[in-house]
Design an enzyme around this catalytic site. Structure first.
Site, PDB file in Angstrom:
ATOM      1  CG  HIS A 160       3.762   0.487   4.391  1.00  0.00           C
ATOM      2  ND1 HIS A 160       2.747  -0.204   5.020  1.00  0.00           N
ATOM      3  CD2 HIS A 160       3.522   0.353   3.058  1.00  0.00           C
ATOM      4  CE1 HIS A 160       1.940  -0.712   4.112  1.00  0.00           C
ATOM      5  NE2 HIS A 160       2.376  -0.400   2.919  1.00  0.00           N
ATOM      6  CG  ASP A 206       2.979   0.728   8.310  1.00  0.00           C
ATOM      7  OD1 ASP A 206       2.716   1.772   7.681  1.00  0.00           O
ATOM      8  OD2 ASP A 206       2.830  -0.409   7.822  1.00  0.00           O
ATOM      9  CE1 TYR A 236      -0.023  -4.083  -2.833  1.00  0.00           C
ATOM     10  CE2 TYR A 236      -1.182  -3.368  -4.802  1.00  0.00           C
ATOM     11  CZ  TYR A 236      -0.662  -3.095  -3.554  1.00  0.00           C
ATOM     12  OH  TYR A 236      -0.792  -1.841  -3.013  1.00  0.00           O
ATOM     13  CB  SER A 240       0.730  -2.931   1.438  1.00  0.00           C
ATOM     14  OG  SER A 240       0.162  -1.656   1.546  1.00  0.00           O
TER      15      SER A 240
END
Length: 713
Positions: free
Chosen positions: A684, A649, A486, A566
């Site tokens: 999302h 999203d 991430y 993301s």
């Protein structure tokens, strides 16, 4: 495989009147994607944006393109025999009962529970602790297709009322409804166009934050500006709600009001991004609806974080990283709140302080020590009384801590990479931790093991990584490996049990999670080392993780898949364009991929503190160096790629993924497929029903299994 599916693709696309935009050497005929001559100008530099038309994500042309892309992807996935096997196995494993930690509100105890087959967990109400009780809120009844989810729940101080927020089709937009706790009656109150908001009760109503209703056609892509705080009185319409706070001079700020538990003080917090906030307080006890609230400014900048935990007889407890990159707790006198007069109650320590709770006249501190939890009981002077015994001896995380200020019992969930959340009960008086609930899952957690290793990044920084696989696995350099990362927004990616990963692990795969910079695993310094002009450190860390796994004999580049979502989707897009030779499969999900325009949509402007903005020349020159959409190169062989997004999203708008896959399909030189999977009525990720999750992960793993050469028994 190419010979098996190519005629089906060609027949479908010819029927649709589509033509190839890729090199014939790829063996794929992708849907035709129109290129325009649109050009943007940045500080004297012209940047072509041929797919700018995709930003209107519900235009007829875009909808037709989405349908063609989904048909192509489904046709390809249909040729993978393991797809249905994976779907069936995931359904089996997913079907285990789950439970959330109980908590008390008014005269009742509440907890969430899922029987294992439900799309959403149900909130139960019980008269006594340990009693099953009755269903209080069942999100499975909110919509026929399961795409409406419960996102938050807040109770009035007396426990008589519950306000709850719902989300439709995965959108960040919320509706707030109200329910009578005793009778279960849903009231007529309806609050719309709520986003990024808490629900804070005071008297016969509550505070919430919202934007003005968006223009028609811009509901899911329009820029979110001028956040406002309102007070809603029960039994009235939204049009009667009282505006409590707005900032007409700064459209790109968000605001929210909370109260201390004793309802003595209002706390107003303002933000300009995902970190750092302003702080204002006001005396609340005598306030009545309709009266103005006179706030006293305490912090007016946005450089650090300040969260008021509660009010005590010593003053207000403030959790902050001001002067303490790994966080501390300060004591503020509300009658003289100036920061220079604060005193430190819990000082910064070697490890990151993640949270503070109050229970039985004590503080409960949770720390992150090398990306695993440790918990301690402190007295009200901030001194350590005892360490809370946590289950097991491996790597795990304590979450969902629930406690009452005057109760000696505390509940928390505990999770590892190999076992789902179990609920534990801790007694502060006896310092004993007992199991309260353990799920029964059709998955052999005992057959797996997790270890933590540390490797060096490009600049010599030591980075931790968790590696999970079957016990006794011999490292022969040929094991299918799935690497996740991430690296952003001060978010710590800690041990978690992901049901979808089970099918990969039980079929002999290695699952690795790299705790790269940009996150919060080691405090604010770790975060800042991976933002703005330092963002390349994040990509270098992840590349180094992949190289470590190869060099140490865990896997090889033909057996390595990488994934992120993301901000992690940005990570995968960036390393795909920087090191396409390093891995076989890439899965960027709901990624931020157009780094020159991300801040122009919905809430994207709030990410500037992490990414920088193309409006600034120096930042533009940095962003264009790694922006995935702008760095796909003609004639390059990219890994087998499955981009995943949702048409609703409204956080990372789907145009990011649309543009990226269009570039990949136009420029892919190798034989690996580059495809996109677009959820309809999907956002999302938050609140997505279980059946949609299983379908998504079955498709993802079918793609991964096929390209890594894995077989299902």
């Amino acid at each position: 495989m190419k010979q098996l599916f190519f005629p089906l693709f060609a027949a479908f696309l010819m029927a649709c009147g589509s033509t190839s935009t890729s090199e014939e050497s790829t063996g794929f005929i992708y849907p035709e994607t129109r290129k325009s001559d649109h050009v943007d100008h940045y500080h004297g530099t012209e940047v072509a944006d041929p797919y700018q038309w995709m930003e209107d994500d519900f235009a007829e042309e875009v909808t037709s393109w989405v349908n063609a892309q989904n048909a192509l992807t489904n046709s390809y996935l249909d040729t993978i025999p393991q797809r249905e096997k994976i779907n069936a196995r995931l359904t089996e494993i997913w079907s285990f009962a789950k439970m959330g930690a109980p908590y008390k509100k008014g005269n009742y105890y509440f907890y969430s529970k899922n029987n294992g087959t439900q799309n959403h967990s149900v909130v139960y109400k019980a008269n006594q602790l340990g009693e099953e009780g009755t269903a209080f809120l069942d999100p499975n009844t909110f919509s026929e297709d399961g795409t409406t989810a419960l996102t938050s729940l807040s109770f009035s101080k007396d426990g008589k009322w519950a306000a709850y927020a719902i989300s439709k089709a995965g959108s960040d937009w919320r509706e707030i409804h109200v329910k009578n706790v005793a009778t279960g009656e849903v009231m007529d109150d309806l609050i719309e166009w709520v986003k990024f908001s808490g629900i804070s009760w005071k008297g016969n109503g509550f505070f919430y934050s919202r934007y003005d209703a968006p223009k028609e056609g811009e509901e899911y892509s329009g820029k979110n500006e001028f956040h406002k705080v309102y007070y809603h009185t029960l039994g009235t319409t939204q049009s009667e709600d009282v505006l409590i706070y707005e900032d007409t001079e700064h459209p790109l700020r968000n605001f929210g009001i909370s109260l201390t538990d004793d309802e003595q003080y209002f706390v107003l917090s303002g933000t300009e991004s995902t970190s750092g906030n302003s702080l204002y307080i006001a005396y609340a006890k005598a306030w009545q609806p309709g009266k103005e609230i006179s706030f006293t400014p305490v912090i007016e900048g946005f450089e650090q974080d300040y969260w008021v935990i509660d009010n005590t007889d010593k003053g207000l407890l403030v959790f902050t990283n001001d002067g303490a990159p790994k966080n501390r707790v300060a004591l503020m006198n509300p009658t003289d709140p100036a920061k220079e007069n604060w005193t430190t109650l819990v000082a910064e320590k070697e490890h990151v302080l993640e949270s503070i709770s109050m229970a039985n006249g004590h503080l409960v501190a949770k720390y992150l020590e090398d990306v695993s939890s440790k918990m301690y009981v402190l007295n009200m002077d901030g001194e350590t009384v005892q360490e809370i015994p946590l289950p097991g001896s491996g790597y795990g995380i304590a979450e969902s801590i629930t406690s009452e200020k005057d109760d000696s019992l505390l509940f928390f969930s505990y999770v590892t990479y190999t076992a789902p959340h179990s609920i534990y009960q801790y007694n502060l008086n006896t310092n004993a931790t007992e199991l309260y609930f353990k799920p029964d899952i059709d998955f052999d957690s005992e057959a797996l093991e997790t270890k933590q290793i540390f490797f060096k990044s490009k600049d010599g920084t030591t980075i931790p990584m968790f590696i999970t696989h079957k016990k006794g696995l011999q490292y022969d350099g040929n094991t299918p490996t799935f690497l996740f990362g991430y690296g952003g927004f001060n978010i710590s990616y800690t041990p978690e049990f992901r049901v979808d990963r089970t099918v990969f692990l039980e079929n002999g795969g290695i699952y690795a999670v790299a705790n790269i910079r940009g996150g919060g695993e080691y405090g604010e310094a770790w975060h800042k080392a991976g933002i703005q002009l330092n963002k390349q450190n994040v990509f270098d860390d992840f590349i180094a993780a992949a190289e470590y796994l190869i060099e140490e004999g865990y896997t090889n580049k033909e057996k390595l898949a990488v994934h992120g979502r993301s901000n992690g989707g940005l990570l995968i897009g960036a390393i795909m364009t920087q090191r396409p030779d390093l891995f076989k499969v890439a899965i960027p999900k709901v990624g931020v991929l157009d780094m020159l325009k991300y801040h122009k949509f919905t809430i994207g402007w709030a990410w500037v503190t992490d990414y920088g903005s193309s409006d600034d020349e120096e930042q533009f020159n940095n962003l264009i160096q790694y922006s995935p959409v702008h760095n796909v190169k003609e004639g390059t062989e990219y890994p087998a790629t499955l981009v995943v997004t949702g048409d609703h999203d409204d956080r990372v708008v789907p145009a990011h993924s649309f543009k990226f896959i269009a570039e990949l399909q136009a420029k892919q030189a190798g034989n690996n497929p580059v495809l996109i999977r677009i959820d309809t009525d999907g956002g999302h990720g938050s609140g997505k029903p279980v059946d949609m999750q299983i379908k998504e992960f079955a498709d993802t793993w079918a793609f991964v299994f096929h390209h890594l050469g894995m077989e299902m028994p």
